[in-house]
Scaffold this motif. Structure first.
Motif, PDB file in Angstrom:
ATOM      1  N   GLN A   1      26.717  34.863  43.322  1.00 49.88           N
ATOM      2  CA  GLN A   1      26.445  35.733  44.468  1.00 49.88           C
ATOM      3  C   GLN A   1      26.518  37.194  44.027  1.00 49.88           C
ATOM      4  O   GLN A   1      27.314  37.549  43.159  1.00 49.88           O
ATOM      5  CB  GLN A   1      27.471  35.456  45.567  1.00 49.88           C
ATOM      6  CG  GLN A   1      27.241  36.262  46.845  1.00 49.88           C
ATOM      7  CD  GLN A   1      28.386  36.104  47.826  1.00 49.88           C
ATOM      8  OE1 GLN A   1      29.545  36.176  47.441  1.00 49.88           O
ATOM      9  NE2 GLN A   1      28.070  35.893  49.088  1.00 49.88           N
ATOM     10  N   ALA A   2      25.685  38.021  44.624  1.00 52.11           N
ATOM     11  CA  ALA A   2      25.579  39.413  44.189  1.00 52.11           C
ATOM     12  C   ALA A   2      26.928  40.120  44.178  1.00 52.11           C
ATOM     13  O   ALA A   2      27.225  40.897  43.261  1.00 52.11           O
ATOM     14  CB  ALA A   2      24.603  40.157  45.102  1.00 52.11           C
ATOM     15  N   GLU A   3      27.757  39.872  45.199  1.00 53.34           N
ATOM     16  CA  GLU A   3      29.067  40.522  45.246  1.00 53.34           C
ATOM     17  C   GLU A   3      29.964  40.050  44.108  1.00 53.34           C
ATOM     18  O   GLU A   3      30.687  40.851  43.494  1.00 53.34           O
ATOM     19  CB  GLU A   3      29.759  40.250  46.587  1.00 53.34           C
ATOM     20  CG  GLU A   3      29.216  41.051  47.748  1.00 53.34           C
ATOM     21  CD  GLU A   3      27.961  40.459  48.365  1.00 53.34           C
ATOM     22  OE1 GLU A   3      27.463  41.013  49.358  1.00 53.34           O
ATOM     23  OE2 GLU A   3      27.464  39.427  47.853  1.00 53.34           O
ATOM     24  N   VAL A   4      29.945  38.758  43.823  1.00 54.24           N
ATOM     25  CA  VAL A   4      30.809  38.204  42.766  1.00 54.24           C
ATOM     26  C   VAL A   4      30.424  38.782  41.408  1.00 54.24           C
ATOM     27  O   VAL A   4      31.280  39.039  40.562  1.00 54.24           O
ATOM     28  CB  VAL A   4      30.740  36.673  42.750  1.00 54.24           C
ATOM     29  CG1 VAL A   4      31.607  36.102  41.628  1.00 54.24           C
ATOM     30  CG2 VAL A   4      31.187  36.099  44.095  1.00 54.24           C
ATOM     31  N   MET A   5      29.147  39.026  41.212  1.00 54.86           N
ATOM     32  CA  MET A   5      28.692  39.560  39.930  1.00 54.86           C
ATOM     33  C   MET A   5      29.181  40.990  39.691  1.00 54.86           C
ATOM     34  O   MET A   5      29.075  41.504  38.581  1.00 54.86           O
ATOM     35  CB  MET A   5      27.171  39.486  39.843  1.00 54.86           C
ATOM     36  CG  MET A   5      26.648  38.053  39.749  1.00 54.86           C
ATOM     37  SD  MET A   5      24.855  37.953  39.574  1.00 54.86           S
ATOM     38  CE  MET A   5      24.639  38.586  37.914  1.00 54.86           C
TER      39      MET A   5
END
Length: 275
Positions: free
Chosen positions: A196-200
């Motif tokens: 997920q974009a946030e996790v990256m």
């Protein structure tokens, strides 16, 4: 511009960008700036917002649109009933890690010393130290930035904890503990590229567990017995499909009593191994 309109317009932008909980995120950002409750702001059609407030809000909104995690923008995350400071030097504490910490606290109540490996924000070790103030708690991380965050949280919450900088057990050579706990990096390297974009945007060194995700578990299983007291216990958070594999590693390392515990979704996410 009043709070309700600002939140509604921002929520529409967040929704279009694919951000989960767009209205709630919008309200929390404005609450962070104004110091007012998020729910009240969502209902407020009367209070005009000054230019300084709007400028600060738009700056945070732009970062959220770039998928910077909300917790990094607010610089806080709740964990075990405490508020922890977080920034992009540390992994954001997750609810499933609370379950691991609860298991550790129950074990620590009958023990004296504990080690939190890969401590990150310090949420696990600090929560143990606060729950069992008679225990001697140590925390290790390779990242000096993470240790700075842990030190800040320990000071703010009044927790007594000893910090060590280094690579896993190399940082505590010669010491033994009754309990060792870790939420290590466990995502396979290739999978780290499609998160997920946030996790990256969280630290890669807190996520990447090697080609198959087991690198840290192998190292912990091999080295932990030499750093445990005779009746010591290791508690590990694991990926959604790793519990049996990690249990096998612990068994091969000489641990006798091994149990697997599920998270709130019924997924096996915790391995507890006794010598």
């Amino acid at each position: 511009m009043n709070p309700q309109i600002l939140i509604r317009e921002t929520a529409a932008l967040f929704h279009e960008a694919g951000i989960p909980d767009p209205a709630w995120d919008s309200a929390l950002l404005l609450a962070h700036i104004t110091g007012r409750p998020a729910l009240n702001l969502r209902l407020d059609m009367d209070t005009p917002l000054d230019n300084a407030t709007l400028a600060r809000f738009y700056a945070l909104r732009d970062q959220r649109l770039r998928r910077v995690p909300l917790q990094y923008l607010l610089h806080e995350q709740s964990f075990m009933g405490h508020t922890f400071y977080v920034d992009d030097r540390v992994l954001i504490p997750r609810p499933e890690t609370e379950l691991l910490t609860e298991l550790a606290i129950a074990e620590l109540q009958q023990r004296s010393t504990a080690l939190d490996l890969c401590c990150g924000s310090g949420c696990i070790g600090i929560s143990m130290a606060l729950a069992v103030p008679s225990a001697e708690v140590h925390a290790v991380d390779l990242s000096t930035g993470a240790l700075e965050v842990t030190r800040r949280n320990a000071g703010a919450l009044g927790a007594k904890i000893t910090l060590h900088q280094g690579d896993l057990f190399a940082a505590v050579e010669g010491l033994r503990f009754d309990l060792i706990i870790s939420n290590p990096p466990y995502i396979p390297t290739e999978d780290c590229r499609v998160l997920q974009a946030e996790v990256m945007q969280e630290p890669d060194m807190a996520l990447d567990g090697g080609a198959d995700g087991y690198d840290f578990y192998r190292r912990i299983a091999q080295a932990a017995p030499a750093h445990l007291t005779g009746s010591g216990v290791v508690l590990l958070e694991v990926g959604y499909d790793q519990a049996e594999g990690v249990a096998d590693l612990m068994r091969s390392a000489g641990f006798r009593e091994i149990s697997i515990h599920n998270d709130l979704q019924g997924i096996p996410r915790m391995v507890v191994a006794h010598l």
